[in-house]
Scaffold this motif. Structure first.
Motif, PDB file in Angstrom:
ATOM      1  N   LEU A 129     -33.960  67.761-101.435  1.00  0.00           N
ATOM      2  CA  LEU A 129     -33.202  68.623-100.531  1.00  0.00           C
ATOM      3  C   LEU A 129     -32.885  67.828 -99.264  1.00  0.00           C
ATOM      4  N   VAL A 130     -31.621  67.466 -99.087  1.00  0.00           N
ATOM      5  CA  VAL A 130     -31.184  66.627 -97.972  1.00  0.00           C
ATOM      6  C   VAL A 130     -30.590  67.530 -96.901  1.00  0.00           C
ATOM      7  N   HIS A 131     -31.119  67.453 -95.685  1.00  0.00           N
ATOM      8  CA  HIS A 131     -30.754  68.361 -94.614  1.00  0.00           C
ATOM      9  C   HIS A 131     -29.751  67.713 -93.666  1.00  0.00           C
ATOM     10  N   ASP A 132     -28.593  68.342 -93.542  1.00  0.00           N
ATOM     11  CA  ASP A 132     -27.567  68.003 -92.557  1.00  0.00           C
ATOM     12  C   ASP A 132     -27.025  66.585 -92.760  1.00  0.00           C
ATOM     13  N   VAL A 133     -26.638  65.891 -91.665  1.00  0.00           N
ATOM     14  CA  VAL A 133     -25.739  64.738 -91.779  1.00  0.00           C
ATOM     15  C   VAL A 133     -26.463  63.405 -91.861  1.00  0.00           C
ATOM     16  N   ALA A 134     -27.490  63.189 -91.047  1.00  0.00           N
ATOM     17  CA  ALA A 134     -28.073  61.855 -90.924  1.00  0.00           C
ATOM     18  C   ALA A 134     -28.451  61.238 -92.268  1.00  0.00           C
ATOM     19  N   PRO A 135     -29.107  61.976 -93.182  1.00  0.00           N
ATOM     20  CA  PRO A 135     -29.468  61.353 -94.459  1.00  0.00           C
ATOM     21  C   PRO A 135     -28.449  61.585 -95.584  1.00  0.00           C
ATOM     22  N   ALA A 136     -27.269  62.120 -95.272  1.00  0.00           N
ATOM     23  CA  ALA A 136     -26.356  62.587 -96.323  1.00  0.00           C
ATOM     24  C   ALA A 136     -25.932  61.488 -97.282  1.00  0.00           C
ATOM     25  N   THR A 137     -25.745  60.254 -96.797  1.00  0.00           N
ATOM     26  CA  THR A 137     -25.240  59.191 -97.670  1.00  0.00           C
ATOM     27  C   THR A 137     -26.313  58.606 -98.580  1.00  0.00           C
ATOM     28  N   GLY A 145     -33.185  64.070 -90.645  1.00  0.00           N
ATOM     29  CA  GLY A 145     -32.944  62.970 -89.718  1.00  0.00           C
ATOM     30  C   GLY A 145     -34.022  62.780 -88.671  1.00  0.00           C
ATOM     31  N   GLY A 146     -35.047  63.606 -88.649  1.00  0.00           N
ATOM     32  CA  GLY A 146     -36.118  63.470 -87.668  1.00  0.00           C
ATOM     33  C   GLY A 146     -37.119  64.589 -87.831  1.00  0.00           C
ATOM     34  N   ARG A 147     -38.243  64.459 -87.109  1.00  0.00           N
ATOM     35  CA  ARG A 147     -39.303  65.457 -87.214  1.00  0.00           C
ATOM     36  C   ARG A 147     -39.339  66.429 -86.042  1.00  0.00           C
ATOM     37  N   GLU A 176     -39.625  63.398 -95.924  1.00  0.00           N
ATOM     38  CA  GLU A 176     -39.300  62.064 -95.442  1.00  0.00           C
ATOM     39  C   GLU A 176     -38.204  62.172 -94.382  1.00  0.00           C
ATOM     40  N   ILE A 177     -38.168  61.188 -93.482  1.00  0.00           N
ATOM     41  CA  ILE A 177     -37.118  61.166 -92.456  1.00  0.00           C
ATOM     42  C   ILE A 177     -36.430  59.814 -92.475  1.00  0.00           C
TER      43      ILE A 177
END
Length: 841
Positions: A117-125, A36-38, A64-65
């Motif tokens: 590899l998707v990290h945590d909530v922001a990009p989950a969908t 979700g961010g850098r 990517e973010i």
């Protein structure tokens, strides 16, 4: 730019080489990380270093973010807070907007990769917009086990579209329809947050923060949230200050969240009334300042009441700092409680996985821990006098495993604390059914009790009965005997067949666990522990001078077995008699290559058949075992090995008896190799884990007194499919490295990866390497580094490789030459025992 080779100065020897080998397998594949961010989060901090390092070893890695408007980011924060058990309002409009923004993100981002590899909530969908055949993995860096229903029901529908989910601890997970994996996080020792600083750099950086260093510094670094409990730290500090002059520094990053703003306001109010309380609102990238504060600290605090993994504790211990912490989240993986009298360094197994699970305790207990840590008699020291950190301390997020620094660790425990480990429970007098007691009273006294535990053995029990009858009547003249039959619920007339022995038979029915009756253990008797306990009690009731235990499905038993087992106890002063069988040299390799050398090194006796089935015990050993406080007979573990270990450790006389061939005709016993390995090795490891005092001080070994003449192993040529064994070993190397790297020391794993059978298939497996492999698995079991059933079953390919190497090394040798090689295996286990003892805590 930092490269992977730079970590050789801090990583355990061999780790970097393993990473290089694994990277070769990833050549030509693309790995995409999405967050979700850098900046400003744990995943971002990891990826800033990890992505370049992966590129350094030739992996096509990218990052990517996701982007969005303030509503998108606010909804993402609310969703994550809800998943972390914090109440947040989530409206339908906000969630729909969140999904729509990620639909736009999916159009802008390059999401095609072999692994995403998707990290945590922001990009989950984003997973609902996946393209191509790549695997999508959700990496959860926080504890979602107590997520609020509203947040979890929304996120779960997307998470179930992934191919797998990775969590930091097993207890952080929630039920999903996809596979779960556990990967522990770790610190980066070369980052600005953890790299070495000179004393001048520390002093200058701390001075720039306007923190005076004229008193001991108590430092907590963490978010200004109720979960991190900085208010509780202030309360504990106020109690400590009554007895010690100290300064409290609370450093973190404040957010615009109302809760965070309220906590900061309370802290600033406390600082207004006490000039020795310093509140520092640091930017998210203040890594150098955090490093300096921890190095300047006298004690580092990590008093969380709700926590994710909590790597701040490991970062402080990497800097050789005493840590006072709670046991929320992953802190219990990093902090072990010392005794109440003395904070002490903890030196766990090389992968740093020893664990403690005391309860979370109130502030006054932490105040007590702080007071003890500040007391100079207990060894808390300023940074200039801190002990040197160890080479196996926590290693970075770049890929090396987590360890712990050799710093004094002060647990947040009450001053009056129970001793570690389960409280010993003395075995109560064994209660037998009234009818059994009456039968035993009627047949008392007897010189010899013969115990035969059974379970549906009607096909073979008659042969055992005939051998018992002949052995007692023809070889033990004048000895009165009876048979004790502990039966697990046979329905085939097993117990009735025992009466053919012509001796009194006392049957004791016991209810074996259903799970063991459905999947019978390798020894063939469900509930063998309770059966043995009842048999020992019956032998004690009738005053037997000796107890002989027999297997019900052995078809090679002869009358002289009874004499050879019983006579040393009745006439020679033996307390325990173990069997020695005449076997083919390739028969029973679990015993010969694994159990026998392991027991030899642990207990200092060269016992050739530690799980031999047949055995004899003296009356005094029986009585000793019945009142022994250290064993639970109800467990699944095989009690025979405990009996043997206790007999040796407690000073009883142990003998061996040559019995000839041992042929088993079994309808119950498992023939599944992984199950056999898991049960036999699991038993040994469970005993090592629970009763280290029985074996840690033993050095060397000695042979045992013998009855009879043991036959040398048969060297008759037989066909052994070593090609299939070696292929099983190769498949293990290919598929089980993610498990093995948690279990085996890096040096051991590098040697395993270097075992190449070559074109001729001549696999060579050195004895000392084999011993270290077994010891690493014992340590992994002790420290619970992976699920224990997985650990034991993952050992099978290594056993296949070692067995294949043994067969190939002995196929042209004589029986005597084979015995010499087996002696070398036992000697290697003895040589390598310090490796085990030094790592066992």
């Amino acid at each position: 730019m930092i490269k992977l080779d730079d970590y050789r100065q801090v990583a355990t020897r061999g780790v970097i080489d393993i990473i290089g080998r694994l990277a070769e397998r990833a050549q030509g594949r693309r790995l995409l990380n999405v967050s979700g961010g850098r900046f400003g989060s744990g995943p971002a901090e990891s990826l800033q270093r990890l992505v370049p390092l992966m590129s350094d070893v030739g992996v096509d890695a990218s990052w990517e973010i996701t982007g969005g408007d303030p509503v998108f980011h606010a909804t993402g924060r609310a969703l994550q807070a809800g998943l972390e058990a914090t109440e947040r309002v989530l409206t339908e409009d906000a969630l729909e907007h969140f999904v729509e923004m990620n639909r736009l993100n999916a159009k802008k981002l390059r999401l095609g990769a072999d692994v995403v590899l998707v990290h945590d909530v922001a990009p989950a969908t984003l997973v609902s917009h996946r393209a191509g055949d790549g695997r999508w993995i959700w990496r959860c860096h926080f504890d979602c086990s107590r997520a609020h229903r509203r947040a979890w029901s929304f996120v779960r529908s997307y998470l179930n579209q992934y191919d797998g989910a990775v969590f930091s601890l097993p207890k952080f997970t929630r039920r999903l329809s996809i596979p779960h994996y556990v990967i522990h996080p770790s610190i980066d020792p070369l980052s600005d947050k953890n790299r070495d600083l000179t004393p001048r750099e520390v002093s200058a950086t701390v001075a720039a923060l306007r923190v005076a260093q004229d008193a001991p510094l108590l430092v907590q670094i963490g978010p200004f949230t109720r979960a991190a409990d900085p208010i509780g730290v202030v309360n504990a500090y106020r109690l400590v200050k009554k007895y010690h002059h100290a300064r409290l520094v609370l450093a973190g990053t404040a957010s615009d969240d109302p809760e965070s703003l309220d906590v900061v306001a309370q802290l600033r109010d406390a600082a207004h009334h006490d000039p020795d309380i310093v509140v520092l609102d640091l930017p998210p990238d203040a890594h150098l300042q955090i490093n300096a504060l921890q190095r300047a600290a006298t004690i580092v605090l990590h008093k969380s009441v709700r926590e994710d993994f909590g790597l701040g504790a490991a970062e402080a211990m990497w800097k050789a700092k005493p840590v006072v912490g709670g046991f929320a989240g992953g802190l219990s993986q990093q902090i072990n409680p010392p005794s109440p009298e003395q904070p002490r360094p903890h030196r766990p197994h090389g992968r740093g996985r020893a664990r403690a699970r005391p309860p979370i305790v109130p502030g006054h207990a932490r105040a007590d821990g702080l007071s003890r840590a500040l007391d100079p008699r207990h060894g808390a020291r300023p940074v200039s006098d801190a002990p040197e950190r160890r080479a196996d301390a926590p290693v970075g997020r770049a890929g090396a495993p987590v360890g712990r620094a050799d710093a004094p660790v002060v647990a947040a425990e009450p001053a009056a604390e129970r001793p570690p480990g389960p409280a010993p429970a003395r075995v109560a007098p064994v209660e037998l059914p009234a009818d059994v007691e009456a039968e035993l009273a009627r047949f008392s006294p007897r010189d010899l009790a013969i115990g035969v535990p059974t379970y549906n053995n009607a096909e073979t029990i008659a042969g055992v009965a005939h051998a018992v009858r002949a052995g007692v009547s023809q070889r033990l003249d004048g000895v009165s005997a009876l048979i004790v039959n502990a039966d697990a619920g046979s329905g085939d007339g097993t117990s009735a067949a025992l009466h053919e022995a012509g001796l009194p038979v006392v049957r004791i029915a016991h209810n074996a666990p259903l799970a063991e009756r459905l999947s019978v253990p390798f020894h063939g008797i469900p509930g063998r522990g309770p059966a043995l306990l009842a048999t020992l009690a019956a032998a004690h009731r009738v005053g037997a001078r000796a107890l002989v235990l027999l297997e019900p499905d052995v078809v090679s038993i002869t009358d002289d077995w009874i004499e050879r087992l019983a006579r040393p106890v009745l006439d020679e002063g033996a307390d325990f008699v173990a069997p020695v069988y005449a076997r083919h040299r390739y028969d029973g390799t679990i015993t010969r290559l694994l159990m026998s050398p392991l027991v030899r090194a642990l207990y200092g006796r060269r016992i050739r058949q530690p799980l031999g089935g047949q055995q004899a015990l003296s009356a005094r050993l029986v009585e000793h075992l019945l009142v022994h406080p250290r064993w639970d007979w109800r467990g699944r573990d095989v009690s025979d090995l405990w009996i043997l270990g206790s007999a040796i450790a407690d000073g009883f006389s142990v003998w061996e008896a040559g019995l000839g061939r041992r042929d088993i005709r079994h309808g119950n016993r498992t023939s599944d190799l992984p199950a056999m390995i898991a049960q036999t090795l699991g038993t040994a490891f469970a005993l090592m884990h629970r009763h280290a005092d029985l074996w840690r001080e033993v050095v060397g070994s000695e042979p045992l007194p013998e009855v009879g003449t043991p036959s040398p192993p048969s060297a008759e040529p037989i066909a052994v499919d070593t090609t299939r064994m070696i292929e099983g070993f190769r498949l293990g190397v290919r598929d089980l490295l993610p498990i093995w790297e948690h279990i085996m020391a890096s040096e051991t794993l590098v040697e395993i990866l270097g075992l190449d059978p070559g074109d001729g298939g001549r696999l060579r497996f050195p004895d000392d390497l084999w011993a270290r492999v077994v010891y690493d698995f014992a340590l992994g079991y002790h420290y619970d580094v992976v699920y224990r059933e997985h650990l034991l079953r993952s050992f099978v390919p290594l056993y296949l490789g070692r067995t294949a190497a043994f067969v190939l090394a002995t196929e042209r040798r004589s029986a005597e030459g084979t015995e010499a090689l087996l002696e070398n295996v036992g000697a290697a286990f003895e040589r390598q025992k310090p490796y085990l003892v030094d790592r066992w805590r």
